[in-house]
Design a protein around this motif. Structure first.
Motif, short mmCIF file in Angstrom:
data_model
loop_
_atom_site.label_atom_id
_atom_site.label_comp_id
_atom_site.label_asym_id
_atom_site.label_seq_id
_atom_site.Cartn_x
_atom_site.Cartn_y
_atom_site.Cartn_z
N THR A 86 -17.26 -46.00 51.46
CA THR A 86 -18.48 -45.75 50.70
C THR A 86 -19.58 -46.75 51.06
O THR A 86 -20.76 -46.39 51.14
CB THR A 86 -18.19 -45.80 49.19
OG1 THR A 86 -17.50 -47.01 48.87
CG2 THR A 86 -17.32 -44.62 48.78
N ALA A 87 -19.20 -47.99 51.33
CA ALA A 87 -20.21 -48.98 51.71
C ALA A 87 -20.77 -48.69 53.09
O ALA A 87 -21.98 -48.82 53.33
CB ALA A 87 -19.59 -50.38 51.66
N VAL A 88 -19.90 -48.29 54.02
CA VAL A 88 -20.37 -47.97 55.37
C VAL A 88 -21.27 -46.75 55.35
O VAL A 88 -22.30 -46.69 56.04
CB VAL A 88 -19.17 -47.76 56.32
CG1 VAL A 88 -19.64 -47.21 57.67
CG2 VAL A 88 -18.43 -49.08 56.54
N LEU A 89 -20.91 -45.74 54.56
CA LEU A 89 -21.75 -44.55 54.45
C LEU A 89 -23.14 -44.89 53.93
O LEU A 89 -24.14 -44.29 54.35
CB LEU A 89 -21.09 -43.52 53.54
CG LEU A 89 -19.88 -42.78 54.12
CD1 LEU A 89 -19.13 -42.04 53.03
CD2 LEU A 89 -20.33 -41.80 55.21
N ASP A 90 -23.23 -45.83 53.01
CA ASP A 90 -24.53 -46.26 52.49
C ASP A 90 -25.31 -47.06 53.53
O ASP A 90 -26.54 -47.10 53.49
CB ASP A 90 -24.34 -47.11 51.24
CG ASP A 90 -23.98 -46.29 50.01
OD1 ASP A 90 -24.18 -45.05 50.05
OD2 ASP A 90 -23.49 -46.87 49.03
N LEU A 91 -24.59 -47.70 54.44
CA LEU A 91 -25.22 -48.62 55.38
C LEU A 91 -25.76 -47.94 56.63
O LEU A 91 -26.85 -48.26 57.10
CB LEU A 91 -24.21 -49.70 55.79
CG LEU A 91 -24.67 -50.70 56.86
CD1 LEU A 91 -25.73 -51.64 56.28
CD2 LEU A 91 -23.48 -51.48 57.40
N VAL A 92 -25.00 -46.99 57.19
CA VAL A 92 -25.33 -46.45 58.51
C VAL A 92 -25.86 -45.03 58.40
O VAL A 92 -25.64 -44.34 57.40
CB VAL A 92 -24.10 -46.48 59.44
CG1 VAL A 92 -23.48 -47.87 59.48
CG2 VAL A 92 -23.05 -45.45 59.03
N SER A 93 -26.53 -44.59 59.44
CA SER A 93 -27.05 -43.23 59.48
C SER A 93 -26.31 -42.38 60.50
O SER A 93 -26.62 -41.19 60.63
CB SER A 93 -28.55 -43.25 59.82
OG SER A 93 -28.78 -43.90 61.06
N ILE A 94 -25.35 -42.95 61.22
CA ILE A 94 -24.57 -42.17 62.16
C ILE A 94 -23.32 -41.64 61.45
O ILE A 94 -22.97 -42.10 60.37
CB ILE A 94 -24.18 -43.02 63.39
CG1 ILE A 94 -23.29 -44.21 62.98
CG2 ILE A 94 -25.41 -43.49 64.13
CD1 ILE A 94 -22.77 -45.01 64.18
N PRO A 95 -22.63 -40.65 62.03
CA PRO A 95 -21.43 -40.10 61.39
C PRO A 95 -20.34 -41.15 61.21
O PRO A 95 -20.19 -42.08 62.01
CB PRO A 95 -20.99 -39.00 62.35
CG PRO A 95 -22.21 -38.66 63.14
CD PRO A 95 -22.97 -39.93 63.28
N VAL A 96 -19.57 -40.96 60.15
CA VAL A 96 -18.48 -41.88 59.83
C VAL A 96 -17.20 -41.08 59.61
O VAL A 96 -17.20 -40.09 58.88
CB VAL A 96 -18.79 -42.69 58.55
CG1 VAL A 96 -17.63 -43.63 58.22
CG2 VAL A 96 -20.09 -43.47 58.72
#
Length: 384
Positions: free
Chosen positions: A157-167
């Motif tokens: 959830t933190a990475v999804l909030d941070l980046v704009s590329i696919p996760v």
């Protein structure tokens, strides 16, 4: 289900079989890809380029997209692994654990997507800055090598909030329910290892698969003991999650002593050759308790495809009452003969008349409880 993964790589089921060295060869990768996921070939630190070429021929024969996983720290001493990887034409290459940035441009210039695994927000920022195409957010629950700092859900959830590329989400995604959870959170798919460990197409032994099937949810451990025992050269910052055994229990806390004990290393080597898993390492994540039998890869992928039904239920498009699940569109609820009677069913079907006929279609949550009319879940976005 439509996500970045399914759209970009043309796979119907948004699941990647993680590139597990020693398990994920050409046959497993081919079987996963043929079943609708993305199969990957796992390249170990000492893997010969010729082996990569051979496994690539096996999976390429399926005509389906596939990937290859490389270890960045090992490429520094074995650059021919990258040459062989590019020659077999994968759709995706993951380069993780170490200095991967020097290899990105060459891979992308070959028209191949690049992924890297991250275990912290700092690593996620660095991956975006380096120019990777997709980030694999691997939580501490994951099997094999990686970091142990952050669990999958808070990391994802933190990475999804941070980046704009696919996760992609990795670590503990062991079933269709887990896949549905990470898709609903916003992941483009699941990066799955443990669920494929007992596939008969894998390179693991029958004895190892039996040991994994017998494991419980608390049977994994994390550390450097096995790497030291087998004299692997993995960077110390990346420990290994595997099944607990007598060898681990003997040496945990005594890693410095183990690193200098030649007899212990020889003992480990003999045990590994004999498939003695009281000593030898079996990588596995915390989802290992979900492994109950040997399977074909197609069966595992098919189970992950059920994530769509979980998402539909969570979105209020299906409902489950007293063990009966029905699609909300045009399918009656036959769960109770006394539908709509609060004295009998607790009033859970108040939106139906005494005869059981729906007064108005009404969305429900995952437990079957009615939601306000007109409300829909973000999960519906994954179901178009």
């Amino acid at each position: 289900m439509r996500t970045w993964l399914t759209e970009q790589l043309g796979v119907p089921v948004p699941v990647v079989c993680a590139p597990m060295a020693g398990v994920a060869g050409g046959y497993l990768a081919s079987a996963v890809s043929a079943a609708g996921g993305l199969g990957m070939i796992g390249v170990g630190a000492k893997t010969a380029p010729e082996w990569i070429t051979e496994q690539g021929r096996i999976v390429a024969a399926s005509g389906r997209p596939f990937g290859v996983g490389l270890q960045a720290w090992a490429l520094e001493r074995a650059p021919a692994q990258l040459d062989a990887t590019l020659e077999i034409g994968p759709s995706l290459v993951s380069v993780s654990y170490g200095s991967y940035a020097p290899y990105l441009k060459r891979i992308q210039q070959a028209g191949i997507l690049v992924a890297t695994t991250v275990g912290t927000l700092q690593e996620a920022r660095a991956a975006v800055d380096a120019g990777v195409d997709v980030v694999v957010a691997r939580g501490s629950e994951g099997g094999g090598h990686g970091r142990n700092e952050v669990a999958t859900l808070p990391l994802l959830t933190a990475v999804l909030d941070l980046v704009s590329i696919p996760v992609l989400a990795a670590g503990g995604v062991g079933s269709s329910r887990g896949l549905a959870a990470v898709l609903a959170a916003g992941a483009a798919g699941g990066w799955v290892g443990t669920a494929f460990l007992t596939c008969v197409e894998g390179m693991g032994s029958a004895a190892g698969r039996s040991r994994l099937i017998a494991a419980t949810d608390t049977d994994t451990v994390y550390g450097q003991v096995f790497d030291l025992g087998k004299r692997a050269d993995w960077p110390a910052e990346f420990g290994e999650r595997a099944l607990r055994n007598a060898f681990f229990d003997r040496w945990v806390g005594r890693e410095v002593e183990l690193a200098a004990d030649a007899e212990a290393a020889a003992f480990y080597s003999r045990a590994a050759a004999a498939e003695d898993y009281d000593v030898a390492c079996l990588d596995a994540g915390q989802g290992v308790a979900l492994l109950r039998a040997e399977h074909r890869a197609a069966e595992v992928v098919a189970e992950f495809a059920l994530a769509e039904s979980h998402l539909r239920r969570a979105a209020g498009l299906t409902r489950a009452v007293d063990g009966y699940q029905a699609d909300r569109v045009g399918e009656p609820d036959r769960a109770s003969e006394a539908v709509g009677d609060p004295a009998v069913d607790g009033g859970r079907n108040r939106d139906r008349d005494p005869g059981g006929r729906a007064r108005q279609a009404r969305p429900r949550d995952v437990l079957g409880r009615p939601l306000p009319y007109g409300r829909s879940s973000p999960a519906t976005l994954l179901l178009s």
